[in-house]
Design an enzyme around this catalytic site. Structure first.
Site, PDB file in Angstrom:
ATOM      1  N   SER A 124      43.522  29.371  50.846  1.00 19.66           N
ATOM      2  CA  SER A 124      42.752  29.777  52.298  1.00 19.66           C
ATOM      3  C   SER A 124      42.797  28.535  53.236  1.00 19.66           C
ATOM      4  CB  SER A 124      41.768  30.616  51.749  1.00 19.66           C
ATOM      5  OG  SER A 124      41.135  31.261  52.884  1.00 19.66           O
ATOM      6  N   TYR A 149      33.633  34.204  47.510  1.00 19.83           N
ATOM      7  CA  TYR A 149      35.283  34.407  47.200  1.00 19.83           C
ATOM      8  C   TYR A 149      35.929  33.196  48.040  1.00 19.83           C
ATOM      9  CZ  TYR A 149      40.069  34.225  48.950  1.00 19.83           C
ATOM     10  OH  TYR A 149      41.133  34.707  48.996  1.00 19.83           O
ATOM     11  N   LYS A 153      38.046  29.043  45.392  1.00 16.98           N
ATOM     12  CA  LYS A 153      39.541  28.257  46.750  1.00 16.98           C
ATOM     13  C   LYS A 153      39.035  27.195  46.588  1.00 16.98           C
ATOM     14  CE  LYS A 153      41.901  32.405  46.740  1.00 16.98           C
ATOM     15  NZ  LYS A 153      43.083  32.731  45.564  1.00 16.98           N
TER      16      LYS A 153
HETATM   17  P1  NAD Z   1      46.267  40.793  46.312  1.00 15.22           P
HETATM   18  O1  NAD Z   1      45.485  41.655  45.760  1.00 15.22           O
HETATM   19  O2  NAD Z   1      47.390  42.354  46.527  1.00 15.22           O
HETATM   20  O3  NAD Z   1      47.211  40.317  44.974  1.00 15.22           O
HETATM   21  C1  NAD Z   1      46.662  39.855  44.226  1.00 15.22           C
HETATM   22  C2  NAD Z   1      46.964  40.322  42.863  1.00 15.22           C
HETATM   23  O4  NAD Z   1      46.472  40.221  41.569  1.00 15.22           O
HETATM   24  C3  NAD Z   1      46.647  41.596  42.114  1.00 15.22           C
HETATM   25  O5  NAD Z   1      48.070  42.420  42.329  1.00 15.22           O
HETATM   26  C4  NAD Z   1      45.648  41.986  41.422  1.00 15.22           C
HETATM   27  O6  NAD Z   1      45.594  42.812  40.429  1.00 15.22           O
HETATM   28  C5  NAD Z   1      46.115  40.168  40.041  1.00 15.22           C
HETATM   29  N1  NAD Z   1      44.671  39.686  39.840  1.00 15.22           N
HETATM   30  C6  NAD Z   1      43.867  39.640  39.818  1.00 15.22           C
HETATM   31  N2  NAD Z   1      43.403  39.197  39.230  1.00 15.22           N
HETATM   32  C7  NAD Z   1      44.267  39.260  38.455  1.00 15.22           C
HETATM   33  C8  NAD Z   1      44.039  38.505  37.091  1.00 15.22           C
HETATM   34  N3  NAD Z   1      43.070  38.169  36.461  1.00 15.22           N
HETATM   35  N4  NAD Z   1      45.270  38.500  35.951  1.00 15.22           N
HETATM   36  C9  NAD Z   1      46.658  39.346  36.397  1.00 15.22           C
HETATM   37  N5  NAD Z   1      46.451  39.665  38.106  1.00 15.22           N
HETATM   38  C10 NAD Z   1      45.084  39.480  38.517  1.00 15.22           C
HETATM   39  O7  NAD Z   1      46.377  40.112  47.351  1.00 15.22           O
HETATM   40  P2  NAD Z   1      46.737  39.117  48.275  1.00 15.22           P
HETATM   41  O8  NAD Z   1      47.081  38.846  50.185  1.00 15.22           O
HETATM   42  O9  NAD Z   1      48.177  39.013  47.829  1.00 15.22           O
HETATM   43  O10 NAD Z   1      46.613  37.919  47.871  1.00 15.22           O
HETATM   44  C11 NAD Z   1      47.454  36.705  47.128  1.00 15.22           C
HETATM   45  C12 NAD Z   1      46.875  35.183  47.116  1.00 15.22           C
HETATM   46  O11 NAD Z   1      46.120  34.773  48.500  1.00 15.22           O
HETATM   47  C13 NAD Z   1      44.555  35.822  46.023  1.00 15.22           C
HETATM   48  O12 NAD Z   1      44.640  34.522  45.483  1.00 15.22           O
HETATM   49  C14 NAD Z   1      44.505  35.519  47.601  1.00 15.22           C
HETATM   50  O13 NAD Z   1      43.078  35.310  47.250  1.00 15.22           O
HETATM   51  C15 NAD Z   1      45.590  35.036  48.307  1.00 15.22           C
HETATM   52  N6  NAD Z   1      44.893  34.459  49.506  1.00 15.22           N
HETATM   53  C16 NAD Z   1      44.768  35.950  50.172  1.00 15.22           C
HETATM   54  C17 NAD Z   1      44.881  35.641  51.975  1.00 15.22           C
HETATM   55  C18 NAD Z   1      44.583  37.374  52.812  1.00 15.22           C
HETATM   56  O14 NAD Z   1      44.403  37.854  53.118  1.00 15.22           O
HETATM   57  N7  NAD Z   1      45.625  38.257  52.014  1.00 15.22           N
HETATM   58  C19 NAD Z   1      44.478  35.189  52.573  1.00 15.22           C
HETATM   59  C20 NAD Z   1      44.109  33.615  51.845  1.00 15.22           C
HETATM   60  C21 NAD Z   1      44.209  33.928  50.227  1.00 15.22           C
END
Ligand code: NAD
Ligand code: UDP
Length: 338
Positions: A124, A149, A153
């Site tokens: 991120s 958080y 990362k």
């Molecule tokens: P999201 O919460 O929709 O997706 C994450 C998924 O991981 C969820 O389906 C959750 O159920 C699953 N999960 C979490 N912990 C788990 C575990 N221990 N075992 C199995 N499944 C698990 O979030 P997203 O927005 O799709 O983000 C995906 C990734 O991208 C994350 O790592 C997030 O930190 C990163 N990210 C997101 C953003 C954003 O703004 N959406 C920005 C930067 C980075």
């Protein structure tokens, strides 16, 4: 390639499954559904005509991963699974460190055991230090994260970098996302945050549909063109395509590489409100509220390295982001719940 997609039922993961299938790859998903619904994968099938193999399980669970890597000839892993709520990470930090670091370490251990040494990681823009000049380049200073958080990362990046350093057979691609928004143009998959949204776009769309009375614009006295915070919003389908480019890079290159996934253009909060109103012909009531602690005035990417090395760049514009967000929200006011 057979691609293990951890967290593949989530917002970015489900969109990436669509793009992987459309590029001829085979996604295999593990998700514990702690922040998602398996219905997202049914929708992926409706969009692509291809069923996604799904394992409900936790990435911290070594036995669950052993089973998947034994049953499938995995070529590459995209690791999305993680907890991502900034505010929550301040109140339950240990849970965030256990889940986000624990899942990454368990995953890499099982991957190595099975000789799978290609990983693309969801990082991120939050890993960048707040005192950098804009735009942010991959070489900009990292650290000084403002919440647990962000530190998860930062630490996962370091763990993966060290793994690549210790064993030259590994290929590690760290993708630093800017602000993912929007939804697939079909309106079948999108983002549905639990409770009150923290992020701007879901708050705008929930206000437009009447679930929230009005948007609070956090500060109008920043040093920006209209005083409100400026961010690099990127359409989730562009972001998903960035992962397809990243796995090709991982297939051809060993070692560690880091890429920004952003557009290079910053829009203010009020720019986004106005664009949403114009694209969808709907009002978004708002009030100016105090600044949110920890927020920067401006944050946007220099996406040059991704363009030159990954041959990827964002194609969707601000109107696409606003229109597709609303299409998903208005078709699915309660997300994947009936
Ligand atoms: P999201 O919460 O929709 O997706 C994450 C998924 O991981 C969820 O389906 C959750 O159920 C699953 N999960 C979490 N912990 C788990 C575990 N221990 N075992 C199995 N499944 C698990 O979030 P997203 O927005 O799709 O983000 C995906 C990734 O991208 C994350 O790592 C997030 O930190 C990163 N990210 C997101 C953003 C954003 O703004 N959406 C920005 C930067 C980075
Ligand atoms: N923002 C806002 N009201 C909200 C949510 C966000 O004014 O209800 C602003 C926030 O201050 C920032 C921008 O919108 O300037 C993007 O915030 P978001 O939380 O979506 O992303 P991040 O701060 O993580 O970049």
């Amino acid at each position: 390639m057979n691609v293990l997609v951890t967290g593949g039922a989530g917002y970015i993961g489900s969109h990436t499954c669509v793009e992987l299938i459309e590029a001829g790859h085979t996604p295999i998903v593990i998700d514990n559904l702690c922040n998602s619904s398996a219905k997202s994968l049914d929708r992926v099938r409706e969009i692509t005509g291809t069923a996604v193999k799904f394992y409900e399980g936790d990435v911290c669970d070594e036995t669950a991963l052993e089973k998947i890597l034994s049953e499938n000839a995995i070529d590459c892993v995209i690791h999305f699974a993680g907890l991502k709520a900034v505010g929550e990470s301040c109140s339950i930090p240990l849970r965030y460190y256990e889940n986000n670091l624990g899942s990454t370490m368990t995953l890499c251990r099982v991957m190595a055991k099975h000789g799978v040494k290609k990983i693309v990681f969801s990082s991120s823009a939050t890993v960048y230090s707040g005192d950098n000049e804009m735009p942010l380049r991959e070489t900009s200073k990292t650290g000084n994260c403002t919440n647990p958080y962000g530190w998860t990362k930062y630490m996962c990046e370091q763990i993966l970098r060290d793994i690549a350093k210790a064993d030259p057979e590994w290929s590690v691609v760290l993708l630093r996302y800017f602000n993912p928004v929007g939804a697939h143009k079909s309106g079948k998959i999108g983002e549905h945050p639990n409770g009150i949204p923290n992020n701007l776009m879901p708050f705008i769309s929930q206000t437009a549909i009447g679930k929230r009375e009005k948007l609070s614009v956090f500060g109008d006295d920043y040093d920006t063109h209209d005083g409100t915070g400026v961010r690099d919003y990127i359409h989730v389908v562009d972001l998903a395509k960035g992962h397809v480019a990243a796995i090709s890079h991982a297939a051809k290159n060993k070692g560690e590489a880091v890429f920004n996934l952003g557009t290079g253009t910053g829009y203010s909060v009020l720019d986004m409100v106005k664009a949403f109103e114009t694209a969808n012909d709907i009002k978004v009531p708002y009030v100016i509220a105090p600044r949110r602690p920890g927020d920067l005035a401006t944050c946007y990417a220099d996406p040059t390295k991704s363009r030159e090395v990954l041959h990827w760049e964002a194609k969707h514009d601000q109107t696409d982001m606003c229109r597709d967000t609303w299409h998903w929200q208005s078709n699915n006011p309660n997300g994947y719940d009936e």
